[in-house]
Design an enzyme around this catalytic site. Structure first.
Site, PDB file in Angstrom:
ATOM      1  N   HIS A  58       1.251  -1.377  11.298  1.00  0.00           N
ATOM      2  CA  HIS A  58       0.577  -0.312  10.795  1.00  0.00           C
ATOM      3  C   HIS A  58      -0.773  -0.364  10.647  1.00  0.00           C
ATOM      4  CE1 HIS A  58       1.591  -2.154   6.718  1.00  0.00           C
ATOM      5  NE2 HIS A  58       0.620  -1.337   6.510  1.00  0.00           N
TER       6      HIS A  58
ATOM      7  N   ASP B 158       7.397  -4.098  11.894  1.00  0.00           N
ATOM      8  CA  ASP B 158       6.096  -3.822  11.486  1.00  0.00           C
ATOM      9  C   ASP B 158       5.260  -4.888  11.568  1.00  0.00           C
ATOM     10  OD1 ASP B 158       3.631  -2.605  10.325  1.00  0.00           O
ATOM     11  OD2 ASP B 158       4.386  -2.387   8.455  1.00  0.00           O
TER      12      ASP B 158
ATOM     13  N   GLY C 154       0.344  -8.085  -2.283  1.00  0.00           N
ATOM     14  CA  GLY C 154      -0.980  -8.111  -1.649  1.00  0.00           C
ATOM     15  C   GLY C 154      -1.358  -6.991  -0.664  1.00  0.00           C
TER      16      GLY C 154
ATOM     17  N   SER D 153      -1.771  -4.930   2.558  1.00  0.00           N
ATOM     18  CA  SER D 153      -0.845  -4.639   4.004  1.00  0.00           C
ATOM     19  C   SER D 153      -1.384  -5.642   4.956  1.00  0.00           C
ATOM     20  CB  SER D 153      -1.472  -3.128   4.499  1.00  0.00           C
ATOM     21  OG  SER D 153      -0.256  -2.429   4.118  1.00  0.00           O
ATOM     22  N   GLY D 154      -0.585  -6.028   5.848  1.00  0.00           N
ATOM     23  CA  GLY D 154      -0.819  -7.046   7.101  1.00  0.00           C
ATOM     24  C   GLY D 154      -0.934  -8.420   6.508  1.00  0.00           C
TER      25      GLY D 154
END
Ligand SMILES: *[C@@H]1O[C@H](CO)[C@@H](O)[C@H](O)[C@H]1NC(C)=O
Ligand SMILES: *[C@@H]1O[C@H](CO)[C@@H](O)[C@H](O)[C@H]1NC(C)=O
Ligand SMILES: *[C@@H]1O[C@H](CO)[C@@H](O)[C@H](O)[C@H]1NC(C)=O
Ligand SMILES: *[C@@H]1O[C@H](CO)[C@@H](O)[C@H](O)[C@H]1NC(C)=O
Ligand SMILES: *[C@@H]1O[C@H](CO)[C@@H](O)[C@H](O)[C@H]1NC(C)=O
Ligand SMILES: *[C@@H]1O[C@H](CO)[C@@H](O)[C@H](O)[C@H]1NC(C)=O
Ligand SMILES: *[C@@H]1O[C@H](CO)[C@@H](O)[C@H](O)[C@H]1NC(C)=O
Ligand SMILES: *[C@@H]1O[C@H](CO)[C@@H](O)[C@H](O)[C@H]1NC(C)=O
Ligand SMILES: *[C@@H]1O[C@H](CO)[C@@H](O)[C@H](O)[C@H]1NC(C)=O
Ligand SMILES: *[C@@H]1O[C@H](CO)[C@@H](O)[C@H](O)[C@H]1NC(C)=O
Length: 883
Positions: free
Chosen positions: A101, A152, A248, A250-251
């Protein structure tokens, strides 16, 4: 016969003796007559050498390596400013792992840059280490849909390779299905609250993984359209117990730091996918790496990456950039803003050249399996009961040192052990023959219930992943050779102990006092360390200026040597009573009621008790404990008559000083006043008349102005006529008036081997002629003694020997060793041989010498490590009568 002869110079000898006889605090080591504890290896296997302790330390520049794999993913705005909206992880020189995402922002634009090595992206601080690279390709997982939270995960390819440095270096991947970690760490330039303002610097937060079932309670009620199928196996939940920070970015990574080479490498377990609003207790949801390993590797390969085989194998990956990694915290002794100093000895992991000599491999008719044992005596090995039988065969041999084989002659399994059980899993193996004493370093066995300090276990593992990597030392090549490891572990109590789930079926009744839970909470790179089953939970005990091994338990269960999840050892202290019943033959031995043990022995004679304790015939009234015992349960050992008890010396109510000549009791103060010059001053040579001239055959020692002490074996059948005494450089001869050989002397077994020689004239005390005092302590002798003997040239020579328990001598001795005898060994030699009248002395720091023993045993000496002596303290009243 050669001996290790020390200088005869008095001061030199005293200095040498003092340094070894005394402990650090000046205490004199004393050996009790009887063994009653397993915690005595520093006495039984006493080392005369003195060893110091050195601690190396070195320093290196401090850099922030902790976030070296973290990248900030950015979108360049039309005005040239960059918005950093997602996190990513560098996993190869030009590939970044992130969430699917993250490949578009809210305006549906893809990111175009990744920045590394910069903790503080909002400012220019620390920018000299930063590297910013363009994204040239984006690979979103093919099954990912923007309308769902599944799959994801995505890869970003960079325009070129990053330059590896301490602050920019790829992470490893946790590709295993099983996630055993109790705490994971999320990092990111996360938001710290509802306001959505980005924190200026990288943050990390500790998260606790929860299983999907638990997590589904929050996420599977259909409120989130993106999770219509509920949580899937490729997802993992984790939540912040403290709830003081948000999850934390995203990603960004959900990671664990795994230890190897005294360093830690981050392993990415999952990628941050989504979570509930900050400040709520709901867990965040992360995409696991494991199920995507093949997709990641294939995608990178198809897009130009040249990857080694098994690129994310944990061992290979950890080694690959080991030299860039942070050191594990415990070795850091000092940290300044630009310097860190570390001490390699503090590492949780250390390598050994091999197993210590006391750990032996078990063998079943030539076959070996992974079972070991611990030598606790020259003919005794302690092991797990489960190790006694393998595939229906009983253990037949041990392999020790460089694979020398020795037959097992007897096996004692704990009587309450049941096959396959975790309880009473302990056994004693008795060996056919004695192992060579010189090569062994048997351990002490810990006797307390608790263990406060950190200890070690025996493990084995690859060398390349475990050795201490000095700063800037590169691991050039993979080296799969296996080495012995001695990781340091901590005792874990009932509330801190974490047992791996796979062991639950073995521990149906839970842990008991016999289980020592041990380990570290830190995880190792997997497959780095395997416990040596039956090896020891041990430490090196610095005592009396030397190191002695101490064993707490036998390694039983544990993965990764008890790192991360803990291991279980079987406690030796807990089984001490059983071990004593097997190993100490006199322990709790019950024997009849009234027994005449030495029916020809008279008052004052040494006698032999069933329990082997040093004893003497005394009127029952002087044997207080023996009498009380008789009154309570009717057990007593008697000599010639029923009024004479064979009383342990320790129990004799002492009225002896009344009979002993005061010259003997006043001896120490007399010698102190005489300013004695040479330790040989109280020695004499005893002479026989042969063919008209004097022949001096053996030694005696002066104990009073008229009396010389020697052995009955020295006297033999023909009486000596004179003694030779050296007086200030002049040899003087003194005529003998009378020789009194102990009436119970037995030339066959050497018992009561003692004689008194009375001179015609009194000696005159001086600093050259003075007495040796008698060692009168009936329960203890000094551990380190001087053996005084005439050397090949007839000069007096000295060497140090170490007192032993009689039971130690007994095992190789031909005759029964009595309490009135004393055992000692010469640690410099494989065997201990004596001349006719060697003297065992304790030369005290205040220059008073005490005669402790007289040699009696020269039989078969080249085959035994020991020699047997007449124990002077047993004969004090005989010596003291009519001197
Ligand atoms: C771009 O960045 C500069 C300095 O960092 C800042 O002063 C400016 O306001 C930013 N512009 C926008 C549109 O955010
Ligand atoms: C469903 O989930 C939402 C948030 O995820 C939560 O607020 C709500 O209480 C849940 N409802 C039930 C019935 O569990
Ligand atoms: C890594 O590779 C080595 C050598 O092939 C293998 O022994 C080891 O089990 C692998 N490690 C993991 C964690 O699979
Ligand atoms: C030790 O010797 C046995 C045979 O006696 C052999 O099977 C075993 O492999 C040897 N072990 C080592 C480590 O050399
Ligand atoms: C267990 O050990 C921990 C840490 O050493 C300590 O804080 C705790 O009080 C101990 N608990 C018990 C029950 O002894
Ligand atoms: C008699 O009592 C003493 C202690 O008082 C004990 O050591 C000994 O074993 C007992 N003997 C028997 C036969 O019970
Ligand atoms: C012993 O030595 C001390 C000091 O060295 C001296 O004062 C004393 O007189 C000496 N005693 C004898 C008996 O020689
Ligand atoms: C001397 O000792 C031996 C061995 O212990 C024994 O057999 C023998 O009877 C003893 N002799 C005497 C006279 O006691
Ligand atoms: C004998 O030595 C031991 C150990 O030093 C001591 O505890 C004991 O009191 C001594 N016994 C006598 C009677 O002096
Ligand atoms: C002890 O004996 C072994 C072999 O029996 C020999 O190799 C070793 O050198 C001996 N050690 C000493 C100190 O004599």
């Amino acid at each position: 016969m050669k001996r290790n002869v020390e200088s005869i110079q008095y001061l030199v000898i005293l200095a040498v003796l003092l340094s070894s006889v005394q402990g650090q605090d000046g205490e004199i080591l004393m050996l009790p007559n009887e063994r009653s504890s397993f915690d005595d290896c520093h006495m039984r296997f006493h080392k005369l050498e003195v060893v110091g302790i050195v601690r190396p330390a070195f320093g290196h520049p401090a850099r922030l390596k902790e976030f070296a794999h973290m990248g900030a993913i950015g979108w360049t705005q039309p005005n040239g400013n960059i918005s950093w909206k997602c996190g990513g992880t560098l996993i190869w020189a030009n590939f970044v792992l992130t969430a699917a995402h993250c490949v578009v922002d809210s305006e549906n634009q893809p990111p175009n840059v990744v920045r590394f090595g910069d903790l503080d992206i909002a400012t220019t601080d620390g920018d000299e280490y930063a590297q910013q690279l363009k994204i040239v390709a984006i690979f979103r997982h093919p099954q990912h849909r923007f309308l769902a939270h599944y799959h994801d995960i995505a890869l970003l390819k960079l325009e070129r390779n990053v330059e590896f440095s301490e602050v920019v270096v790829p992470a490893c991947l946790w590709t295993d299905e099983e996630v055993r970690f109790k705490i994971l760490e999320a990092t990111g330039w996360g938001r710290t609250g509802y306001a959505d303002n980005q924190t200026p610097i990288l943050l990390k937060v500790s998260l606790k993984p929860v299983d999907n079932e638990e997590c589904s309670k929050v996420y599977s009620n259909g409120t989130d359209r993106k999770l219509r199928l509920g949580l899937q196996d490729h997802q993992i939940c984790a939540f912040d117990e403290k709830m003081d920070t948000c999850e934390g970015d995203s990603g960004g990574p959900l990671q664990i730091k795994l230890m190897h080479n005294a360093r830690v490498t981050p392993f990415i377990v999952a990628v941050t996918s989504f979570g509930t609003a900050c400040g709520m207790s709901a867990p965040g949801v992360y995409t696991r790496i494991g199920p995507y390993h093949d997709w990641i590797v294939e995608t990178m390969q198809k897009n130009g990456a040249i990857l080694p085989n098994d690129v994310f194998n944990a061992t290979f990956c950890a080694i690959r950039f080991a030299y860039f990694r942070e050191y594990e915290d415990v070795i850091i002794v000092e940290r300044t803003p630009d310097y860190v100093s570390v001490n390699s000895e503090l590492s949780h992991m250390s390598l050994a050249d091999g197993l210590p000599s006391y750990v032996v491999q078990l063998a079943w008719n030539g076959q070996t399996h992974d079972c070991y044992g611990v030598i606790i005596d020259e003919d005794t090995v302690l092991t797990l009961a489960q190790c006694v039988t393998k595939n229906g065969e009983r253990v037949s041999h041990i392999n020790y040192l460089n694979n020398i084989t020795m037959e097992v002659s007897r096996i004692h399994i704990h009587p309450n052990y049941k096959q396959g059980s975790s309880y009473n899993n302990i056994a004693i193996l008795r060996l056919q023959k004695f192992l060579d004493f010189q090569d062994l370093d048997p351990p002490c066995l810990w006797q307390e219930k608790t263990i406060s300090q950190e200890v070690h276990v025996h493990g084995s593992g690859r060398r390349d992943i475990n050795f201490f990597l000095y700063m800037d030392e590169h691991i050039e090549k993979i080296d799969p050779s296996i080495t012995i490891l001695t990781p340091r572990v901590r005792f874990q109590n009932a509330s801190t102990c974490i047992i791996p789930k796979r062991y639950f079926p073995l521990l149906r009744n839970g842990l008991t006092d016999e289980h020592i839970c041990n380990g570290q909470n830190l995880f190792l790179v997997p497959k780095s360390c395997d416990l040596v089953t039956g090896g020891a939970l041990h430490t090196s005990d610095y005592k009396h200026q030397n190191f002695y091994p101490m064993v707490y338990g036998l390694n039983y269960l544990g993965r990764e040597c008890g790192f991360g999840e803990h291991a279980i050892a079987i406690s030796v202290a807990n089984h001490a009573e059983w071990m004593k019943s097997v190993l100490f033959p006199n322990y709790k031995q019950s024997h009849g009621t009234v027994q005449f043990v030495d029916s020809d022995h008279q008052e004052g004679d040494p006698c032999r008790r069933y329990d082997g304790r040093a004893a003497r015939c005394v009127p029952v009234s002087r044997c207080s404990r023996g009498w009380n015992q008789f009154l309570s349960n009717g057990t007593i050992e008697l000599c010639a008559t029923s009024s004479l008890a064979c009383c342990p010396l320790i129990d004799i109510v002492d009225t002896e000083h009344n009979v002993i000549d005061p010259q003997l009791t006043e001896c120490p103060s007399l010698v102190k006043d005489l300013n004695v010059t040479s330790p040989a001053g109280s020695l004499v040579y005893i002479g026989w008349l042969t063919e008209g001239s004097l022949e001096f055959r053996c030694l005696g020692t002066i104990i009073t102005k008229k009396v010389i002490l020697t052995t009955a074996s020295c006297i033999g059948n023909e009486l000596p006529v004179a003694v030779k005494i050296e007086d200030n450089g002049f040899q003087k001869t003194h005529r003998i008036n009378e020789v009194i050989v102990h009436y119970a002397y037995n030339a066959t077994d050497g018992t009561n081997d003692i004689a008194k020689i009375r001179l015609e004239n009194n000696l005159i005390w001086s600093s050259y002629i003075f007495p040796t005092c008698l060692w009168t302590n009936t329960t203890h002798v000094p551990l380190v003694l001087s053996l005084v003997f005439p050397d090949d040239d007839g000069d007096i020579a000295f060497t140090r020997v170490v007192a032993m328990y009689n039971t130690d001598c007994q095992r190789t001795h031909r005759y029964i060793i009595q309490g009135s005898q004393l055992c000692a060994r010469d640690p410099h030699n494989n065997f201990t041989c004596n001349t006719l009248t060697d003297l065992l002395r304790y030369d005290s720091p205040d220059r008073v010498s005490y005669v402790v023993g007289l040699s009696t045993d020269d039989d078969n000496c080249e085959n035994t490590h020991y020699a047997v002596y007449t124990r002077i303290s047993s004969f004090v009243s005989w010596i003291g009568m009519n001197v």
